[in-house]
Design an enzyme around this catalytic site. Structure first.
Site, PDB file in Angstrom:
ATOM      1  N   CYS A  76      11.950  -1.191  62.648  1.00 24.21           N
ATOM      2  CA  CYS A  76      12.919  -1.818  61.755  1.00 24.21           C
ATOM      3  C   CYS A  76      12.503  -3.242  61.446  1.00 24.21           C
ATOM      4  O   CYS A  76      11.491  -3.734  61.929  1.00 24.21           O
ATOM      5  CB  CYS A  76      14.311  -1.819  62.398  1.00 24.21           C
ATOM      6  SG  CYS A  76      14.844  -0.188  62.967  1.00 24.21           S
TER       7      CYS A  76
ATOM      8  N   GLY B  89      11.629  -0.390  56.941  1.00 25.21           N
ATOM      9  CA  GLY B  89      12.724   0.562  57.064  1.00 25.21           C
ATOM     10  C   GLY B  89      13.340   0.837  55.713  1.00 25.21           C
ATOM     11  O   GLY B  89      13.721  -0.088  54.998  1.00 25.21           O
TER      12      GLY B  89
ATOM     13  N   ASN C 105      15.293  -4.787  66.511  1.00 22.76           N
ATOM     14  CA  ASN C 105      14.053  -4.059  66.238  1.00 22.76           C
ATOM     15  C   ASN C 105      13.401  -3.748  67.570  1.00 22.76           C
ATOM     16  O   ASN C 105      13.090  -4.653  68.338  1.00 22.76           O
ATOM     17  CB  ASN C 105      13.124  -4.901  65.364  1.00 22.76           C
ATOM     18  CG  ASN C 105      11.736  -4.299  65.189  1.00 22.76           C
ATOM     19  OD1 ASN C 105      10.771  -5.006  64.999  1.00 22.76           O
ATOM     20  ND2 ASN C 105      11.631  -2.982  65.255  1.00 22.76           N
ATOM     21  N   GLY C 106      13.194  -2.471  67.837  1.00 18.16           N
ATOM     22  CA  GLY C 106      12.536  -2.086  69.083  1.00 18.16           C
ATOM     23  C   GLY C 106      13.177  -0.860  69.688  1.00 18.16           C
ATOM     24  O   GLY C 106      13.962  -0.151  69.054  1.00 18.16           O
TER      25      GLY C 106
ATOM     26  N   CYS D 149       2.724  -4.955  69.894  1.00 18.32           N
ATOM     27  CA  CYS D 149       2.250  -3.661  69.398  1.00 18.32           C
ATOM     28  C   CYS D 149       1.065  -3.864  68.459  1.00 18.32           C
ATOM     29  O   CYS D 149       1.194  -4.493  67.395  1.00 18.32           O
ATOM     30  CB  CYS D 149       3.393  -2.951  68.668  1.00 18.32           C
ATOM     31  SG  CYS D 149       2.902  -1.433  67.834  1.00 18.32           S
TER      32      CYS D 149
ATOM     33  N   TYR E  65      -0.925  -1.291  60.697  1.00 17.44           N
ATOM     34  CA  TYR E  65      -0.147  -0.571  59.685  1.00 17.44           C
ATOM     35  C   TYR E  65       1.173  -1.221  59.295  1.00 17.44           C
ATOM     36  O   TYR E  65       1.468  -1.368  58.108  1.00 17.44           O
ATOM     37  CB  TYR E  65       0.135   0.851  60.198  1.00 17.44           C
ATOM     38  CG  TYR E  65       0.977   1.696  59.266  1.00 17.44           C
ATOM     39  CD1 TYR E  65       0.400   2.341  58.185  1.00 17.44           C
ATOM     40  CD2 TYR E  65       2.341   1.840  59.470  1.00 17.44           C
ATOM     41  CE1 TYR E  65       1.169   3.122  57.318  1.00 17.44           C
ATOM     42  CE2 TYR E  65       3.115   2.619  58.612  1.00 17.44           C
ATOM     43  CZ  TYR E  65       2.529   3.264  57.543  1.00 17.44           C
ATOM     44  OH  TYR E  65       3.288   4.012  56.701  1.00 17.44           O
TER      45      TYR E  65
ATOM     46  N   SER F  62      -2.001   0.182  53.109  1.00 14.86           N
ATOM     47  CA  SER F  62      -2.552  -0.459  54.302  1.00 14.86           C
ATOM     48  C   SER F  62      -4.004  -0.086  54.580  1.00 14.86           C
ATOM     49  O   SER F  62      -4.628  -0.676  55.462  1.00 14.86           O
ATOM     50  CB  SER F  62      -1.685  -0.156  55.530  1.00 14.86           C
ATOM     51  OG  SER F  62      -1.452   1.233  55.641  1.00 14.86           O
TER      52      SER F  62
ATOM     53  N   ASP G 181      -8.529   4.985  55.665  1.00 16.35           N
ATOM     54  CA  ASP G 181      -7.091   5.069  55.907  1.00 16.35           C
ATOM     55  C   ASP G 181      -6.787   4.386  57.235  1.00 16.35           C
ATOM     56  O   ASP G 181      -7.694   4.176  58.060  1.00 16.35           O
ATOM     57  CB  ASP G 181      -6.623   6.526  55.927  1.00 16.35           C
ATOM     58  CG  ASP G 181      -5.139   6.669  55.593  1.00 16.35           C
ATOM     59  OD1 ASP G 181      -4.473   5.638  55.407  1.00 16.35           O
ATOM     60  OD2 ASP G 181      -4.666   7.820  55.519  1.00 16.35           O
ATOM     61  N   ASP G 182      -5.505   4.029  57.429  1.00 15.20           N
ATOM     62  CA  ASP G 182      -5.159   3.245  58.607  1.00 15.20           C
ATOM     63  C   ASP G 182      -5.028   4.082  59.870  1.00 15.20           C
ATOM     64  O   ASP G 182      -5.230   3.573  60.979  1.00 15.20           O
ATOM     65  CB  ASP G 182      -3.848   2.481  58.374  1.00 15.20           C
ATOM     66  CG  ASP G 182      -2.728   3.398  57.938  1.00 15.20           C
ATOM     67  OD1 ASP G 182      -2.151   4.087  58.794  1.00 15.20           O
ATOM     68  OD2 ASP G 182      -2.427   3.431  56.738  1.00 15.20           O
TER      69      ASP G 182
ATOM     70  N   CYS H  59       4.635   6.969  71.834  1.00 12.03           N
ATOM     71  CA  CYS H  59       5.114   5.600  71.984  1.00 12.03           C
ATOM     72  C   CYS H  59       6.549   5.624  72.478  1.00 12.03           C
ATOM     73  O   CYS H  59       7.367   6.398  71.985  1.00 12.03           O
ATOM     74  CB  CYS H  59       5.042   4.849  70.646  1.00 12.03           C
ATOM     75  SG  CYS H  59       5.713   3.174  70.726  1.00 12.03           S
TER      76      CYS H  59
ATOM     77  N   CYS I 225      -0.222  -4.240  73.140  1.00  8.66           N
ATOM     78  CA  CYS I 225      -0.003  -2.913  73.709  1.00  8.66           C
ATOM     79  C   CYS I 225      -0.824  -1.895  72.928  1.00  8.66           C
ATOM     80  O   CYS I 225      -0.715  -1.816  71.704  1.00  8.66           O
ATOM     81  CB  CYS I 225       1.479  -2.548  73.647  1.00  8.66           C
ATOM     82  SG  CYS I 225       1.838  -0.851  74.185  1.00  8.66           S
TER      83      CYS I 225
ATOM     84  N   CYS J  54      -0.366   3.841  72.843  1.00 11.17           N
ATOM     85  CA  CYS J  54      -0.471   5.060  72.049  1.00 11.17           C
ATOM     86  C   CYS J  54      -1.913   5.541  71.923  1.00 11.17           C
ATOM     87  O   CYS J  54      -2.162   6.704  71.581  1.00 11.17           O
ATOM     88  CB  CYS J  54       0.149   4.848  70.673  1.00 11.17           C
ATOM     89  SG  CYS J  54      -0.497   3.422  69.774  1.00 11.17           S
TER      90      CYS J  54
END
Length: 488
Positions: free
Chosen positions: A17, A45, A119-120, A256, A262, A303, A365-366, A402, A453, A456
């Site tokens: 978000c 979002g 957000n999170g 992150c 992205y 992106s 691509d990302d 994630c 982090c 993922c």
């Protein structure tokens, strides 16, 4: 449908978000500032949005499903009067895209009002929620942001100030949160001790502004001041701005890394690093790691474009705009269902055939998450006449889910967990495929002293994962105890 913690986990927890807030000195209208800020954060979002404004402690708000321009107009914005405001754009996973989950959340309790934009993703929200419910709490949403509201309200009854209540709450909650809290007289910005999600502060005259990305500060004319530090609480009231740094021990800084790959806008700076330059650097690394003879480099909008420019500069292969994006289609990655993702991909991108026909194309691509778009893009280019298509991905393979707020699902849905790179290459019909190596992530951010982090990609998670949160995202047969022993 009967409520269960499994359904709660699937419905509302995993979100990416954007938040924006302002404490105005009177020279800037808070509602309009939030509107402009949310427009700049719309990419974070696209399902719901809202603005809550405080007028001498009296909260008025408006929120609804849809894009910012669909939810707000001049009449609504003119009705939202006050001295400070918090606002939010949101997307959810399947089942959670409903009005009651839209933010900001507004709570009325014995000390007045409390509004939050978050957000999170908390990793212990389910356990906290269960404990609160057993003591009589009634929840109106299925999102963990409401858990934060309840804990702050409870702690506020035990301490002198709302900022102290926030500090005490931070000792209870775990996981990722960049948070804006609006009490009757204060605007408070909070970033979790790991700094998973970005949050920055700006200034317009004597007004203070907070946003998920620096690009949103630009949108309302505010000057960037600094990033909110991991574990920091910034308080703004009539007396000015001040900061608190509670003691959280030795917490690893862990922004992150996918923000650079992205999520964030190219014109944003996060923790001192240019998103645009990070993406270009990823392209340069791909050109060095996976060279190929080709006639053009093409980026998948949006992106993938920056990385494609970097690949072109490093390789000497000309960059061409050979794919056109329909600007009125939202991001396929953040659609709430696989069916909607597939539908969006088919109408989102279209090649410029005369540019591609007979050419050897490097397409950047990302990421590849579920594999929804990669085969479609390659097929699209080859149908347009491309002689060869070489796919380059500016992130490593997604191998783990994630737990901190990005819509990266269970391992069963991640294509890289079920197929080798060779198999993905064959499935996509690409002539070759190369991912950004995990060990190159720090080089991508120009070796800046930013802790990040990469769970993922590696399965190494900086913050603990509870049993309830782990349930449903089991990692290839690894049980909960083995998971935490490995990562924590």
């Amino acid at each position: 449908m009967e409520f269960s913690f499994d359904n709660f986990a699937k419905e509302g927890l995993h979100e990416e978000c954007g938040v924006f807030g302002i404490f105005s000195d009177g020279t800037i209208n808070p509602a309009y500032a939030c509107y402009n800020g949310l427009l700049a954060l719309q990419h974070r979002g696209q399902e719901s949005c809202g603005i809550a404004v405080s007028d001498e402690g009296v909260i008025d708000y408006h929120k609804d499903m849809g894009l910012v321009t669909e939810v707000f107009n001049n009449k609504i914005l003119d009705s939202l009067n006050g001295q400070m405001a918090v606002s939010h754009v949101r997307y959810s996973t399947a089942g959670g895209s409903v009005l009651e989950n839209a933010q900001p959340l507004v709570m009325r309790y014995v000390k007045g009002t409390l509004s939050i934009a978050h957000n999170g993703n908390l990793t212990n929200a389910l356990e906290i929620r269960r404990g609160l419910e057993q003591r009589g709490a009634i929840f109106q949403t299925t999102i963990d942001s409401e858990v934060i509201c309840y804990v702050i309200a409870r702690e506020r009854l035990k301490c002198h100030s709302v900022e102290d209540a926030v500090a005490r709450t931070m000792q209870v909650i775990e996981g990722a949160y960049s948070l804006l809290v609006m009490s009757p007289r204060k605007l408070i910005a909070v970033r979790d001790p790991h700094g998973f999600r970005p949050l920055c502060m700006g200034k317009y005259n004597d007004s203070y502004v907070f946003a998920s990305e620096s690009a949103a500060l630009d949108a309302c004319g505010a000057e960037f001041v600094r990033d909110v530090e991991p574990g920091e609480i910034v308080i703004v009231d009539q007396n000015g701005v001040r900061s608190m740094k509670p003691d959280f021990g030795d917490k690893k800084k862990a922004l992150c890394i996918f923000e650079y790959i992205y999520f964030a806008r190219s014109d944003s700076f996060i923790d001192g690093v240019s998103v645009y330059e990070a993406r270009k650097q990823a392209g340069r690394i791909l050109a060095r790691k996976y060279p190929v003879e080709a006639d053009m480099v093409v980026g998948v909008p949006e992106s993938g474009i920056d990385a494609a420019i970097g690949y072109s500069e490093e390789s000497g292969i000309p960059y061409e705009k050979a794919i056109v994006k329909n600007s009125y289609i939202g991001r396929t990655f953040i659609k709430p269902s696989q069916k909607e993702r597939m539908k969006s991909v088919k109408i989102k991108l279209n090649p410029i055939a005369d540019k591609i026909k007979g050419k050897r194309v490097v397409i950047i691509d990302d990421s590849i998450v579920r594999g929804t778009t990669v085969d479609r893009i390659v097929t699209m280019l080859k149908e347009a006449g491309a002689k060869e298509v070489h796919m380059r991905i500016s992130s490593p393979p997604f191998m783990w889910p994630c737990y901190y707020g990005t819509d990266i699902p269970s391992r069963g849905e991640l294509i890289a967990c079920n197929h080798t790179i060779e198999e993905i290459t064959k499935l996509s019909k690409a002539d070759s495929l190369g991912y950004l190596p995990v060990e190159s992530l720090r080089e991508m951010i120009h070796n800046a002293p930013v802790g990040f982090c990469d769970g993922c990609f590696t399965g190494n998670y900086p913050a603990p994962i509870t049993k309830e949160t782990f349930k449903g995202k089991e990692r290839g047969g690894m049980n909960f105890d083995e998971n935490n022993k490995k990562d924590n």
